[in-house]
Motif scaffolding. Structure first.
Motif, PDB file in Angstrom:
ATOM      1  N   LEU A 109       0.836  -1.204   0.000  1.00  0.00           N
ATOM      2  CA  LEU A 109       0.000   0.000   0.000  1.00  0.00           C
ATOM      3  C   LEU A 109       0.868   1.251   0.000  1.00  0.00           C
ATOM      4  CD1 LEU A 109      -2.767  -0.972   2.598  1.00  0.00           C
ATOM      5  CD2 LEU A 109      -2.796  -1.239   0.107  1.00  0.00           C
ATOM      6  N   ARG A 110       0.498   2.205  -0.853  1.00  0.00           N
ATOM      7  CA  ARG A 110       1.186   3.502  -0.935  1.00  0.00           C
ATOM      8  C   ARG A 110       0.147   4.593  -0.712  1.00  0.00           C
ATOM      9  NH1 ARG A 110       4.338  -0.094  -1.459  1.00  0.00           N
ATOM     10  NH2 ARG A 110       6.074  -0.323  -2.902  1.00  0.00           N
ATOM     11  N   THR A 111       0.415   5.482   0.207  1.00  0.00           N
ATOM     12  CA  THR A 111      -0.529   6.552   0.522  1.00  0.00           C
ATOM     13  C   THR A 111      -0.923   7.316  -0.734  1.00  0.00           C
ATOM     14  OG1 THR A 111       0.432   6.786   2.725  1.00  0.00           O
ATOM     15  CG2 THR A 111      -0.896   8.623   1.910  1.00  0.00           C
ATOM     16  N   ALA A 112      -2.221   7.491  -0.904  1.00  0.00           N
ATOM     17  CA  ALA A 112      -2.756   8.277  -2.022  1.00  0.00           C
ATOM     18  C   ALA A 112      -3.297   9.595  -1.465  1.00  0.00           C
ATOM     19  CB  ALA A 112      -3.867   7.503  -2.733  1.00  0.00           C
ATOM     20  N   THR A 113      -3.474  10.561  -2.329  1.00  0.00           N
ATOM     21  CA  THR A 113      -3.998  11.860  -1.888  1.00  0.00           C
ATOM     22  C   THR A 113      -5.526  11.876  -1.835  1.00  0.00           C
ATOM     23  OG1 THR A 113      -3.933  12.694  -4.150  1.00  0.00           O
ATOM     24  CG2 THR A 113      -2.001  13.126  -2.761  1.00  0.00           C
TER      25      THR A 113
ATOM     26  N   LYS B 234     -19.572   7.553   8.729  1.00  0.00           N
ATOM     27  CA  LYS B 234     -18.298   7.062   9.251  1.00  0.00           C
ATOM     28  C   LYS B 234     -17.229   8.142   9.404  1.00  0.00           C
ATOM     29  CE  LYS B 234     -18.341   3.784   6.035  1.00  0.00           C
ATOM     30  NZ  LYS B 234     -19.654   3.863   5.449  1.00  0.00           N
ATOM     31  N   GLY B 235     -17.290   9.192   8.596  1.00  0.00           N
ATOM     32  CA  GLY B 235     -16.283  10.242   8.664  1.00  0.00           C
ATOM     33  C   GLY B 235     -15.454  10.285   7.394  1.00  0.00           C
ATOM     34  N   THR B 236     -14.213  10.766   7.512  1.00  0.00           N
ATOM     35  CA  THR B 236     -13.333  10.941   6.360  1.00  0.00           C
ATOM     36  C   THR B 236     -12.494   9.692   6.125  1.00  0.00           C
ATOM     37  OG1 THR B 236     -13.235  13.325   6.732  1.00  0.00           O
ATOM     38  CG2 THR B 236     -11.484  12.354   5.375  1.00  0.00           C
ATOM     39  N   ALA B 237     -12.532   9.206   4.875  1.00  0.00           N
ATOM     40  CA  ALA B 237     -11.743   8.045   4.481  1.00  0.00           C
ATOM     41  C   ALA B 237     -10.449   8.513   3.819  1.00  0.00           C
ATOM     42  CB  ALA B 237     -12.531   7.172   3.512  1.00  0.00           C
ATOM     43  N   SER B 238      -9.384   7.799   4.106  1.00  0.00           N
ATOM     44  CA  SER B 238      -8.084   8.004   3.463  1.00  0.00           C
ATOM     45  C   SER B 238      -7.814   6.800   2.576  1.00  0.00           C
ATOM     46  CB  SER B 238      -6.983   8.115   4.511  1.00  0.00           C
ATOM     47  OG  SER B 238      -7.202   9.235   5.332  1.00  0.00           O
ATOM     48  N   TYR B 239      -7.174   7.042   1.427  1.00  0.00           N
ATOM     49  CA  TYR B 239      -6.987   5.993   0.428  1.00  0.00           C
ATOM     50  C   TYR B 239      -5.532   5.634   0.241  1.00  0.00           C
ATOM     51  CZ  TYR B 239     -11.867   6.612  -0.797  1.00  0.00           C
ATOM     52  OH  TYR B 239     -13.230   6.660  -0.751  1.00  0.00           O
ATOM     53  N   ALA B 240      -5.320   4.461  -0.360  1.00  0.00           N
ATOM     54  CA  ALA B 240      -3.981   4.008  -0.714  1.00  0.00           C
ATOM     55  C   ALA B 240      -4.023   3.359  -2.096  1.00  0.00           C
ATOM     56  CB  ALA B 240      -3.459   3.008   0.310  1.00  0.00           C
ATOM     57  N   ASP B 241      -2.939   3.558  -2.835  1.00  0.00           N
ATOM     58  CA  ASP B 241      -2.742   2.821  -4.075  1.00  0.00           C
ATOM     59  C   ASP B 241      -2.200   1.446  -3.697  1.00  0.00           C
ATOM     60  OD1 ASP B 241      -3.377   5.171  -5.479  1.00  0.00           O
ATOM     61  OD2 ASP B 241      -1.263   5.722  -5.711  1.00  0.00           O
ATOM     62  N   LEU B 242      -2.526   0.465  -4.490  1.00  0.00           N
ATOM     63  CA  LEU B 242      -2.000  -0.881  -4.308  1.00  0.00           C
ATOM     64  C   LEU B 242      -0.936  -1.085  -5.379  1.00  0.00           C
ATOM     65  CD1 LEU B 242      -2.183  -3.607  -2.924  1.00  0.00           C
ATOM     66  CD2 LEU B 242      -4.126  -4.143  -4.387  1.00  0.00           C
TER      67      LEU B 242
ATOM     68  N   VAL C 231      -0.225  -1.494 -10.701  1.00  0.00           N
ATOM     69  CA  VAL C 231      -0.718  -0.453  -9.803  1.00  0.00           C
ATOM     70  C   VAL C 231      -2.235  -0.325  -9.922  1.00  0.00           C
ATOM     71  CG1 VAL C 231      -0.590   1.994  -9.194  1.00  0.00           C
ATOM     72  CG2 VAL C 231       1.449   0.798 -10.030  1.00  0.00           C
ATOM     73  N   ALA C 232      -2.885  -0.307  -8.784  1.00  0.00           N
ATOM     74  CA  ALA C 232      -4.327  -0.033  -8.726  1.00  0.00           C
ATOM     75  C   ALA C 232      -4.487   1.247  -7.910  1.00  0.00           C
ATOM     76  CB  ALA C 232      -5.076  -1.188  -8.083  1.00  0.00           C
ATOM     77  N   ARG C 233      -4.852   2.328  -8.584  1.00  0.00           N
ATOM     78  CA  ARG C 233      -4.954   3.645  -7.944  1.00  0.00           C
ATOM     79  C   ARG C 233      -6.149   3.706  -6.993  1.00  0.00           C
ATOM     80  NH1 ARG C 233      -0.137   5.388  -8.840  1.00  0.00           N
ATOM     81  NH2 ARG C 233       0.456   5.503 -11.022  1.00  0.00           N
ATOM     82  N   ALA C 234      -5.889   4.231  -5.789  1.00  0.00           N
ATOM     83  CA  ALA C 234      -6.928   4.421  -4.765  1.00  0.00           C
ATOM     84  C   ALA C 234      -7.794   3.169  -4.618  1.00  0.00           C
ATOM     85  CB  ALA C 234      -7.775   5.650  -5.082  1.00  0.00           C
ATOM     86  N   ALA C 235      -7.155   2.013  -4.572  1.00  0.00           N
ATOM     87  CA  ALA C 235      -7.855   0.730  -4.513  1.00  0.00           C
ATOM     88  C   ALA C 235      -8.291   0.348  -3.109  1.00  0.00           C
ATOM     89  CB  ALA C 235      -6.961  -0.368  -5.083  1.00  0.00           C
ATOM     90  N   ALA C 236      -7.713   0.981  -2.096  1.00  0.00           N
ATOM     91  CA  ALA C 236      -8.012   0.633  -0.708  1.00  0.00           C
ATOM     92  C   ALA C 236      -8.302   1.890   0.091  1.00  0.00           C
ATOM     93  CB  ALA C 236      -6.827  -0.107  -0.089  1.00  0.00           C
ATOM     94  N   TRP C 237      -9.129   1.735   1.125  1.00  0.00           N
ATOM     95  CA  TRP C 237      -9.407   2.877   1.987  1.00  0.00           C
ATOM     96  C   TRP C 237      -9.529   2.449   3.438  1.00  0.00           C
ATOM     97  CZ3 TRP C 237     -13.329   0.464  -0.615  1.00  0.00           C
ATOM     98  CH2 TRP C 237     -14.477   0.168   0.086  1.00  0.00           C
ATOM     99  N   THR C 238      -9.299   3.427   4.299  1.00  0.00           N
ATOM    100  CA  THR C 238      -9.388   3.223   5.739  1.00  0.00           C
ATOM    101  C   THR C 238      -9.927   4.491   6.380  1.00  0.00           C
ATOM    102  OG1 THR C 238      -8.161   2.458   7.694  1.00  0.00           O
ATOM    103  CG2 THR C 238      -7.037   4.037   6.250  1.00  0.00           C
ATOM    104  N   TYR C 239     -10.353   4.369   7.604  1.00  0.00           N
ATOM    105  CA  TYR C 239     -10.797   5.523   8.388  1.00  0.00           C
ATOM    106  C   TYR C 239      -9.823   5.694   9.542  1.00  0.00           C
ATOM    107  CZ  TYR C 239     -15.074   5.513   5.714  1.00  0.00           C
ATOM    108  OH  TYR C 239     -15.976   5.586   4.676  1.00  0.00           O
TER     109      TYR C 239
ATOM    110  N   GLN D  89     -13.651  -3.707  -7.819  1.00  0.00           N
ATOM    111  CA  GLN D  89     -13.478  -3.316  -9.216  1.00  0.00           C
ATOM    112  C   GLN D  89     -12.051  -2.845  -9.520  1.00  0.00           C
ATOM    113  OE1 GLN D  89     -15.535  -2.030  -6.848  1.00  0.00           O
ATOM    114  NE2 GLN D  89     -16.510  -0.167  -7.567  1.00  0.00           N
ATOM    115  N   ALA D  90     -11.229  -2.639  -8.482  1.00  0.00           N
ATOM    116  CA  ALA D  90      -9.868  -2.127  -8.690  1.00  0.00           C
ATOM    117  C   ALA D  90      -8.794  -3.205  -8.566  1.00  0.00           C
ATOM    118  CB  ALA D  90      -9.580  -1.011  -7.681  1.00  0.00           C
TER     119      ALA D  90
END
Length: 170
Positions: free
Chosen positions: A71-75, A83-91, A102-110, A129-130
């Motif tokens: 996982l690489r931090t995405a903007t 739930k609030g604000t989600a932050s994403y990561a590229d895979l 590379v799958a852009r913004a494929a994962a998210w967390t809170y 889908q990513a």
């Protein structure tokens, strides 16, 4: 606007129309697997599941059961009223004998969810889908239509499921 007509669930099925609003967070003992670029990204039987009216469940895997080095931090950021604000990561999977997959913004967390969803801290979900493949108890997941929602569609849920054209206001 046309209102959906819920499909009656059969034996062993759930209707997404019986899921609550606001959504519910629950543990699941089901085996959750995420694969991408020929690698197992995550594999757990200690996941969490968020269910919400009209949507396929979103499954979250604990960080301890994910290869976090992929996982690489995405903007990218998004906001959920529940739930609030989600932050994403590229895979990013580097096979070694070719270019990175590379799958852009494929994962998210809170990172800082609202109190009712505090258990999501330290868990990640993945857009089916990513990535190449997601599984729930060895059943291959079908992505929700549309690309906005990250629900995991399996044969044990029935809809209609939000996400496709004309469903934005369900």
């Amino acid at each position: 606007m046309d209102q959906p007509v819920p499909i009656a669930p059969g034996p062993g099925q759930e209707s997404v129309w019986d899921y609550p609003r606001p959504p519910r967070l629950e543990t699941t003992p089901k085996r959750l697997v995420v694969e991408h670029g020929g690698r197992i990204v995550g594999d757990t039987t200690r996941g969490l599941r968020v269910t919400e009216t009209s949507q396929a469940p979103a499954y979250y895997l604990p960080e301890a059961d994910i290869d976090l080095g992929l996982l690489r931090t995405a903007t990218t950021r998004s906001f959920c009223e529940w739930k609030g604000t989600a932050s994403y990561a590229d895979l990013v999977v580097e096979p070694g004998d070719g270019p990175a997959v590379v799958a852009r913004a494929a994962a998210w967390t809170y990172l800082h969810p609202v109190e009712a969803f505090a258990a999501l801290v330290g868990h990640w979900s993945f857009f089916p889908q990513a990535v190449d493949r997601c599984l729930v108890d060895d059943e291959v997941v079908t992505p929700m239509e549309g690309g906005v929602y990250g629900g995991w569609v399996t044969p044990d849920i029935v809809g209609p499921i939000k996400g496709g054209p004309g469903t934005a206001y369900w």
